[in-house]
Design a protein around this motif. Structure first.
Motif, PDB file in Angstrom:
ATOM      1  N   ALA A 207      -8.223  -3.915   8.865  1.00  0.00           N
ATOM      2  CA  ALA A 207      -7.500  -4.453  10.025  1.00  0.00           C
ATOM      3  C   ALA A 207      -6.909  -5.831   9.731  1.00  0.00           C
ATOM      4  CB  ALA A 207      -8.429  -4.538  11.230  1.00  0.00           C
ATOM      5  N   GLN A 208      -7.412  -6.516   8.702  1.00  0.00           N
ATOM      6  CA  GLN A 208      -6.929  -7.853   8.362  1.00  0.00           C
ATOM      7  C   GLN A 208      -5.964  -7.859   7.189  1.00  0.00           C
ATOM      8  OE1 GLN A 208     -10.272 -10.622   7.904  1.00  0.00           O
ATOM      9  NE2 GLN A 208     -11.557  -9.292   9.169  1.00  0.00           N
ATOM     10  N   LEU A 209      -5.647  -6.694   6.644  1.00  0.00           N
ATOM     11  CA  LEU A 209      -4.893  -6.623   5.395  1.00  0.00           C
ATOM     12  C   LEU A 209      -3.428  -6.265   5.618  1.00  0.00           C
ATOM     13  CD1 LEU A 209      -7.468  -4.766   3.101  1.00  0.00           C
ATOM     14  CD2 LEU A 209      -7.221  -7.204   3.532  1.00  0.00           C
ATOM     15  N   PRO A 210      -2.587  -6.653   4.664  1.00  0.00           N
ATOM     16  CA  PRO A 210      -1.157  -6.302   4.733  1.00  0.00           C
ATOM     17  C   PRO A 210      -0.954  -4.872   4.236  1.00  0.00           C
ATOM     18  CG  PRO A 210      -1.563  -7.647   2.788  1.00  0.00           C
ATOM     19  CD  PRO A 210      -2.875  -7.558   3.537  1.00  0.00           C
ATOM     20  N   THR A 211      -1.149  -3.916   5.105  1.00  0.00           N
ATOM     21  CA  THR A 211      -1.141  -2.511   4.687  1.00  0.00           C
ATOM     22  C   THR A 211       0.206  -2.046   4.145  1.00  0.00           C
ATOM     23  OG1 THR A 211      -0.737  -1.896   7.007  1.00  0.00           O
ATOM     24  CG2 THR A 211      -3.011  -1.826   6.232  1.00  0.00           C
ATOM     25  N   ASN A 212       1.264  -2.797   4.406  1.00  0.00           N
ATOM     26  CA  ASN A 212       2.573  -2.413   3.864  1.00  0.00           C
ATOM     27  C   ASN A 212       2.613  -2.536   2.344  1.00  0.00           C
ATOM     28  OD1 ASN A 212       2.397  -5.286   4.539  1.00  0.00           O
ATOM     29  ND2 ASN A 212       4.482  -5.449   3.734  1.00  0.00           N
ATOM     30  N   ASN A 213       1.665  -3.305   1.771  1.00  0.00           N
ATOM     31  CA  ASN A 213       1.599  -3.479   0.322  1.00  0.00           C
ATOM     32  C   ASN A 213       0.425  -2.739  -0.315  1.00  0.00           C
ATOM     33  OD1 ASN A 213       3.884  -5.071  -0.036  1.00  0.00           O
ATOM     34  ND2 ASN A 213       2.779  -6.976   0.377  1.00  0.00           N
ATOM     35  N   ILE A 214      -0.253  -1.881   0.458  1.00  0.00           N
ATOM     36  CA  ILE A 214      -1.421  -1.160  -0.056  1.00  0.00           C
ATOM     37  C   ILE A 214      -1.166   0.336   0.032  1.00  0.00           C
ATOM     38  CG2 ILE A 214      -3.903  -0.766   0.187  1.00  0.00           C
ATOM     39  CD1 ILE A 214      -4.031  -3.448   1.712  1.00  0.00           C
ATOM     40  N   ASN A 215      -1.235   1.010  -1.084  1.00  0.00           N
ATOM     41  CA  ASN A 215      -1.080   2.465  -1.083  1.00  0.00           C
ATOM     42  C   ASN A 215      -2.389   3.160  -0.749  1.00  0.00           C
ATOM     43  OD1 ASN A 215       0.863   1.344  -3.480  1.00  0.00           O
ATOM     44  ND2 ASN A 215       1.852   2.932  -2.260  1.00  0.00           N
ATOM     45  N   VAL A 216      -3.477   2.716  -1.375  1.00  0.00           N
ATOM     46  CA  VAL A 216      -4.798   3.322  -1.171  1.00  0.00           C
ATOM     47  C   VAL A 216      -5.840   2.223  -1.057  1.00  0.00           C
ATOM     48  CG1 VAL A 216      -6.624   4.743  -2.211  1.00  0.00           C
ATOM     49  CG2 VAL A 216      -4.231   5.474  -2.383  1.00  0.00           C
ATOM     50  N   MET A 217      -6.778   2.392  -0.129  1.00  0.00           N
ATOM     51  CA  MET A 217      -7.936   1.504  -0.033  1.00  0.00           C
ATOM     52  C   MET A 217      -9.193   2.366  -0.027  1.00  0.00           C
ATOM     53  SD  MET A 217      -8.867  -1.355   2.866  1.00  0.00           S
ATOM     54  CE  MET A 217     -10.571  -1.762   3.274  1.00  0.00           C
ATOM     55  N   VAL A 218     -10.207   1.920  -0.760  1.00  0.00           N
ATOM     56  CA  VAL A 218     -11.471   2.654  -0.830  1.00  0.00           C
ATOM     57  C   VAL A 218     -12.618   1.703  -0.516  1.00  0.00           C
ATOM     58  CG1 VAL A 218     -12.871   4.266  -2.177  1.00  0.00           C
ATOM     59  CG2 VAL A 218     -10.434   4.027  -2.688  1.00  0.00           C
ATOM     60  N   ALA A 219     -13.539   2.136   0.327  1.00  0.00           N
ATOM     61  CA  ALA A 219     -14.678   1.310   0.727  1.00  0.00           C
ATOM     62  C   ALA A 219     -15.910   2.191   0.903  1.00  0.00           C
ATOM     63  CB  ALA A 219     -14.354   0.560   2.024  1.00  0.00           C
ATOM     64  N   GLY A 220     -17.042   1.550   1.141  1.00  0.00           N
ATOM     65  CA  GLY A 220     -18.300   2.273   1.354  1.00  0.00           C
ATOM     66  C   GLY A 220     -19.011   1.761   2.582  1.00  0.00           C
ATOM     67  N   HIS A 221     -20.261   1.287   2.385  1.00  0.00           N
ATOM     68  CA  HIS A 221     -21.044   0.584   3.404  1.00  0.00           C
ATOM     69  C   HIS A 221     -21.642   1.474   4.486  1.00  0.00           C
ATOM     70  CE1 HIS A 221     -22.419  -2.680   5.927  1.00  0.00           C
ATOM     71  NE2 HIS A 221     -21.568  -2.394   6.900  1.00  0.00           N
ATOM     72  N   SER A 222     -20.907   2.458   4.973  1.00  0.00           N
ATOM     73  CA  SER A 222     -21.329   3.195   6.169  1.00  0.00           C
ATOM     74  C   SER A 222     -22.393   4.248   5.910  1.00  0.00           C
ATOM     75  CB  SER A 222     -20.123   3.882   6.812  1.00  0.00           C
ATOM     76  OG  SER A 222     -19.685   4.964   6.011  1.00  0.00           O
ATOM     77  N   HIS A 223     -22.508   4.703   4.647  1.00  0.00           N
ATOM     78  CA  HIS A 223     -23.369   5.848   4.309  1.00  0.00           C
ATOM     79  C   HIS A 223     -22.922   7.132   5.014  1.00  0.00           C
ATOM     80  CE1 HIS A 223     -27.133   3.780   2.476  1.00  0.00           C
ATOM     81  NE2 HIS A 223     -26.094   2.979   2.386  1.00  0.00           N
ATOM     82  N   GLY A 224     -21.754   7.093   5.646  1.00  0.00           N
ATOM     83  CA  GLY A 224     -21.326   8.245   6.435  1.00  0.00           C
ATOM     84  C   GLY A 224     -22.241   8.496   7.615  1.00  0.00           C
TER      85      GLY A 224
END
Length: 286
Positions: A207-224
């Motif tokens: 939500a804080q990132l310039p998504t117009n310059n990002i094709n893919v973002m990968v994260a974890g943390h949630s454990h699903g």
């Protein structure tokens, strides 16, 4: 009347057996089986020299709890057998290290396992909130990753090449919980004409990132959520992964993938949220 009662009791027994079966699977089978989640990233920005390159993302190992040498070794062998070109570690190496600092034996076990991971184009890492509990823990985790041939890319951009000058960019950001993500620093050398991938621990940072310059973002943390019910989704949502907690999302121009991670917390159970390694295969579109 008796027949109706018997049918009702039989129905309750069947439901109880189904629930017990799911719980048994979640406690004794699902926690051991890592799922290789293959994703495809196709773009004209991907150079032909990097066509079919595989970028693997692992996170939330949580080695100090239920994850042990045997379980992690099997999971990492599965990763090695997939022959990734790049491996990214997304944070949380140990579980609750501030309560029980891993002894030298556990530290050495993790180092030996991670060092065996083979990625010809590089092994990189960002940290999670559990890696950042205090300076001693951060130094310990950073040392293990360094000795395992991982390069820290906290708030940094690195370019990946393969036999040519053309490249893609990997952008690492510090954890939004416990860390200090410096978006301006990380993005200062971003080229909008390149294929850009962001890696961080908490997915809600998008939500804080310039998504117009990002094709893919990968994260974890949630454990699903560790337990995710059909239609209802994860039963438990963590701060930093409340808006985006499981699976793949389209956020404006960015594809966001949230990994279930590898380890477990609190209880050693996973249901409809198996241990997961995300592997992105790059495709140079014409």
């Amino acid at each position: 009347m008796l027949k109706r009662l018997l049918k009702f009791l039989l129905f309750l027994l069947t439901i109880a057996m189904i629930i017990a079966g799911f719980l048994a699977y979640g406690m004794f089978v699902s926690v051991e089986r890592v799922n290789l989640n293959y994703q495809s990233a196709a773009s004209s920005k991907i150079p032909k020299s990097l066509n079919n390159v595989q970028i693997a993302f692992i996170s939330d190992i949580d080695y100090n709890a239920y994850m042990d040498k045997t379980r992690l070794s099997k999971m990492m062998k599965r990763l090695n057998d997939a022959h990734p070109d790049v491996i990214i570690f997304g944070g949380d190496l140990f579980y609750a290290p501030e309560k029980q600092m891993p002894d030298e034996t556990k530290q050495q076990e993790v180092t030996e396992i991670l060092k065996k991971l083979d990625a010809p184009l590089g092994k990189f890492a960002v940290l999670g909130e559990q890696d950042l509990m205090n300076a001693d823990i951060k130094n310990m985790v950073s040392s293990i990753l360094y000795n395992s041939d991982f390069e820290m890319i906290t708030n940094q951009l690195v370019r990946i090449r393969k036999g040519a000058n053309a490249s893609i960019s990997l952008i690492g950001l510090d954890s939004m919980i416990g860390g200090q993500p410096d978006i301006s620093k990380a993005f200062q050398n971003v080229n909008a004409n390149e294929f850009n991938m962001v890696f961080t621990h908490c997915p809600d940072l998008i939500a804080q990132l310039p998504t117009n310059n990002i094709n893919v973002m990968v994260a974890g943390h949630s454990h699903g959520g560790q337990i995710a019910l059909p239609l209802l989704g994860p039963l438990h949502k963590m701060s930093g992964a409340e808006a985006y907690n499981k699976g793949t999302y389209k956020v404006q121009q960015t594809t966001l993938s949230v990994s279930n991670g590898l380890g477990t917390r609190d209880t050693d159970v996973r249901l409809f949220a198996p241990p997961e390694i995300i592997i992105y295969r790059l495709a140079a579109a014409k």
